[in-house]
Design a protein around this motif. Sequence first.
Motif, PDB file in Angstrom:
ATOM      1  N   ASN A 108      -3.170  18.236 -10.324  1.00 57.71           N
ATOM      2  CA  ASN A 108      -2.508  17.289  -9.422  1.00 57.71           C
ATOM      3  C   ASN A 108      -2.336  15.905 -10.021  1.00 57.71           C
ATOM      4  N   ASN A 109      -2.736  15.718 -11.264  1.00 59.07           N
ATOM      5  CA  ASN A 109      -2.584  14.426 -11.929  1.00 59.07           C
ATOM      6  C   ASN A 109      -2.064  14.672 -13.336  1.00 59.07           C
ATOM      7  N   THR A 110      -0.818  15.083 -13.416  1.00 56.00           N
ATOM      8  CA  THR A 110      -0.213  15.361 -14.713  1.00 56.00           C
ATOM      9  C   THR A 110       0.005  14.069 -15.485  1.00 56.00           C
ATOM     10  N   ALA A 111      -0.237  14.126 -16.770  1.00 55.10           N
ATOM     11  CA  ALA A 111      -0.068  12.965 -17.638  1.00 55.10           C
ATOM     12  C   ALA A 111       1.143  13.177 -18.530  1.00 55.10           C
ATOM     13  N   GLY A 112       1.707  12.086 -18.996  1.00 55.69           N
ATOM     14  CA  GLY A 112       2.869  12.157 -19.875  1.00 55.69           C
ATOM     15  C   GLY A 112       3.642  10.854 -19.848  1.00 55.69           C
ATOM     16  N   ILE A 113       4.742  10.822 -20.590  1.00 56.93           N
ATOM     17  CA  ILE A 113       5.620   9.656 -20.633  1.00 56.93           C
ATOM     18  C   ILE A 113       6.622   9.759 -19.488  1.00 56.93           C
ATOM     19  N   THR A 114       6.696   8.712 -18.703  1.00 49.47           N
ATOM     20  CA  THR A 114       7.619   8.666 -17.576  1.00 49.47           C
ATOM     21  C   THR A 114       8.564   7.476 -17.732  1.00 49.47           C
ATOM     22  N   VAL A 115       9.747   7.624 -17.165  1.00 45.73           N
ATOM     23  CA  VAL A 115      10.740   6.549 -17.125  1.00 45.73           C
ATOM     24  C   VAL A 115      11.094   6.323 -15.667  1.00 45.73           C
ATOM     25  N   PHE A 116      10.509   5.271 -15.098  1.00 47.75           N
ATOM     26  CA  PHE A 116      10.707   4.939 -13.689  1.00 47.75           C
ATOM     27  C   PHE A 116      10.360   6.144 -12.800  1.00 47.75           C
ATOM     28  N   GLY A 117       9.229   6.793 -13.108  1.00 45.41           N
ATOM     29  CA  GLY A 117       8.756   7.915 -12.322  1.00 45.41           C
ATOM     30  C   GLY A 117       9.321   9.255 -12.724  1.00 45.41           C
ATOM     31  N   PHE A 118      10.260   9.292 -13.654  1.00 45.28           N
ATOM     32  CA  PHE A 118      10.880  10.538 -14.101  1.00 45.28           C
ATOM     33  C   PHE A 118      10.164  11.018 -15.357  1.00 45.28           C
ATOM     34  N   MET A 119       9.494  12.174 -15.268  1.00 50.84           N
ATOM     35  CA  MET A 119       8.707  12.682 -16.380  1.00 50.84           C
ATOM     36  C   MET A 119       9.617  13.191 -17.492  1.00 50.84           C
ATOM     37  N   LEU A 120       9.377  12.710 -18.717  1.00 44.36           N
ATOM     38  CA  LEU A 120      10.150  13.134 -19.877  1.00 44.36           C
ATOM     39  C   LEU A 120       9.440  14.312 -20.535  1.00 44.36           C
ATOM     40  N   ASP A 121       9.744  15.510 -20.065  1.00 47.73           N
ATOM     41  CA  ASP A 121       9.216  16.713 -20.666  1.00 47.73           C
ATOM     42  C   ASP A 121      10.384  17.563 -21.154  1.00 47.73           C
ATOM     43  N   ARG A 122      10.099  18.793 -21.555  1.00 43.27           N
ATOM     44  CA  ARG A 122      11.159  19.638 -22.092  1.00 43.27           C
ATOM     45  C   ARG A 122      12.177  20.015 -21.023  1.00 43.27           C
ATOM     46  N   LEU A 170      13.216   9.276 -29.901  1.00 41.63           N
ATOM     47  CA  LEU A 170      12.608   8.813 -28.647  1.00 41.63           C
ATOM     48  C   LEU A 170      12.307   9.978 -27.716  1.00 41.63           C
ATOM     49  N   LEU A 171      13.316  10.787 -27.440  1.00 40.89           N
ATOM     50  CA  LEU A 171      13.151  11.851 -26.455  1.00 40.89           C
ATOM     51  C   LEU A 171      12.203  12.938 -26.947  1.00 40.89           C
ATOM     52  N   ARG A 172      12.276  13.277 -28.218  1.00 36.31           N
ATOM     53  CA  ARG A 172      11.386  14.315 -28.734  1.00 36.31           C
ATOM     54  C   ARG A 172       9.938  13.847 -28.729  1.00 36.31           C
ATOM     55  N   SER A 173       9.692  12.579 -29.087  1.00 32.93           N
ATOM     56  CA  SER A 173       8.323  12.065 -29.072  1.00 32.93           C
ATOM     57  C   SER A 173       7.761  12.058 -27.660  1.00 32.93           C
ATOM     58  N   ALA A 174       8.583  11.626 -26.683  1.00 29.59           N
ATOM     59  CA  ALA A 174       8.126  11.610 -25.299  1.00 29.59           C
ATOM     60  C   ALA A 174       7.855  13.013 -24.787  1.00 29.59           C
ATOM     61  N   ALA A 175       8.768  13.956 -25.088  1.00 25.04           N
ATOM     62  CA  ALA A 175       8.573  15.329 -24.620  1.00 25.04           C
ATOM     63  C   ALA A 175       7.375  15.981 -25.302  1.00 25.04           C
ATOM     64  N   ARG A 176       7.155  15.657 -26.544  1.00 27.40           N
ATOM     65  CA  ARG A 176       6.030  16.264 -27.271  1.00 27.40           C
ATOM     66  C   ARG A 176       4.700  15.816 -26.701  1.00 27.40           C
ATOM     67  N   ILE A 177       4.557  14.535 -26.447  1.00 26.39           N
ATOM     68  CA  ILE A 177       3.283  14.064 -25.911  1.00 26.39           C
ATOM     69  C   ILE A 177       3.086  14.539 -24.477  1.00 26.39           C
ATOM     70  N   THR A 178       4.161  14.645 -23.713  1.00 26.22           N
ATOM     71  CA  THR A 178       4.045  15.186 -22.356  1.00 26.22           C
ATOM     72  C   THR A 178       3.615  16.637 -22.393  1.00 26.22           C
ATOM     73  N   HIS A 179       4.164  17.404 -23.341  1.00 23.51           N
ATOM     74  CA  HIS A 179       3.765  18.806 -23.479  1.00 23.51           C
ATOM     75  C   HIS A 179       2.294  18.921 -23.874  1.00 23.51           C
ATOM     76  N   LYS A 180       1.834  18.058 -24.771  1.00 27.96           N
ATOM     77  CA  LYS A 180       0.422  18.076 -25.154  1.00 27.96           C
ATOM     78  C   LYS A 180      -0.478  17.733 -23.972  1.00 27.96           C
ATOM     79  N   ALA A 181      -0.065  16.728 -23.178  1.00 22.95           N
ATOM     80  CA  ALA A 181      -0.875  16.359 -22.021  1.00 22.95           C
ATOM     81  C   ALA A 181      -0.923  17.477 -20.995  1.00 22.95           C
ATOM     82  N   GLN A 182       0.183  18.177 -20.812  1.00 15.36           N
ATOM     83  CA  GLN A 182       0.186  19.300 -19.883  1.00 15.36           C
ATOM     84  C   GLN A 182      -0.605  20.481 -20.433  1.00 15.36           C
TER      85      GLN A 182
END
Length: 435
Positions: free
Chosen positions: A395-409, A300-312
Amino acid sequence: MAMDDGRVALLAAKRRGFTRSASHASDELQSFRSWLRWMCVDQSNGWTASLSWFVFIIFTFVVPSFSHFYLACSDCDNRHARPYDSLVQLSLSGIATLSFISLSQFVRIYGLRRFLFFDKLCDESEIVRKGYTEHLHRSLKILSIFVVPCFAAESAYKIWWYTSGATAIPFLGNVIVSDSVACIMELCSWLYRTVVFFLVCVLFRLICCLQILRLQDFAQVFQVDSDVESVLREHLRIRRHLKIISHRYRAFITFALIIVTVSQFAALLDTTRKKADLSIFKSGELGLVSVSLLAGLMILLRSAARITHKAQGVTCLAAKWHVCATIDIFESPEADTETPTAGGVFGLPFEPPSSDFDDVGSEEDELDNTKIIPAYAYSTISFQKRQALVTYFENNTAGITVFGFMLDRSSLHTIAMIEMSLVLWLLGKTINEIS
């Protein structure tokens, strides 16, 4: 007459899109649905839903309760005692309950095809469609890679436990038959609860793979002559899908993190106490469950962080695209125009040598690399439009968030440090009690 032809063409295009999105017997999810039916987690109709809930109650609550209270063998020898069985059963049943309820809600509200975003594939490129279908077929292999080794170890332990004479409760009239049935039911219960948990985790990974494929395909707009409006519309569509994924999975990720954390700290507290009796026969099953829960959480966490890293990485790519085009304009002989010359960027003094590209290899991200973007693709985009687009990305970063908390590395590092601090605090408490 031309208007009628255009209307017919539009209706035909809509019909093709609808046919692509509709579920049918030979679509991409045919084998996946068959696998769900075999696992008794299919809820496509009333009969399969009832069977799914019945199997869930039997294997998640009835069999573990019967195993713990009637087959625990409290009066057997020291090697066959199961002092950590209650923690094992509670951990597996808790995570399986969360996974099954989440999966049932996903399928009931959205449907399997819509939940996996297959209804949106008609709007994607052929590369994205083929790549996502390959990831779907590979997801079952990934599931088996995590489940099969753990199930083999659990099977070996249970078979040894029953065949070595740990229990002799003839609830079916015959000891051998009773032990065989009890062993099979316990193994089926363990397999069912583990598979349900890993299934939800792998589905999340599959959905994240689709968004990664879309981001990689979206990054190609910086290599061709695109207008800012089309780039902005596509990025807004990707951000919207990421928000949908975050909204659907935020409760599952949060409660899975809580359950796994509580389970691991309870296991640590139970195994580090003064009178704890540790051996491969007693604590091996607890260690196996801990590895399974942590592996699913890492998916779960690696998939979320990976897609957030790609979006950034798209933001970095857009900034580099803007810099390369701007510098090429000023280096061009026609510096007073907005039309850059082809290949001007490749003569810049800060271009990395070609040998540096070879040394990087697969360690460099394809969306955030050190290669200069050719500037011939930016002839129709002015400096102001490029600057506005880069400012929007920043100013509009994309990624997986959990209640507003961005799941990145960075967030994963924070979670790991918090968990490590709690582990060290707990170890300090138990060591002080022992001393």
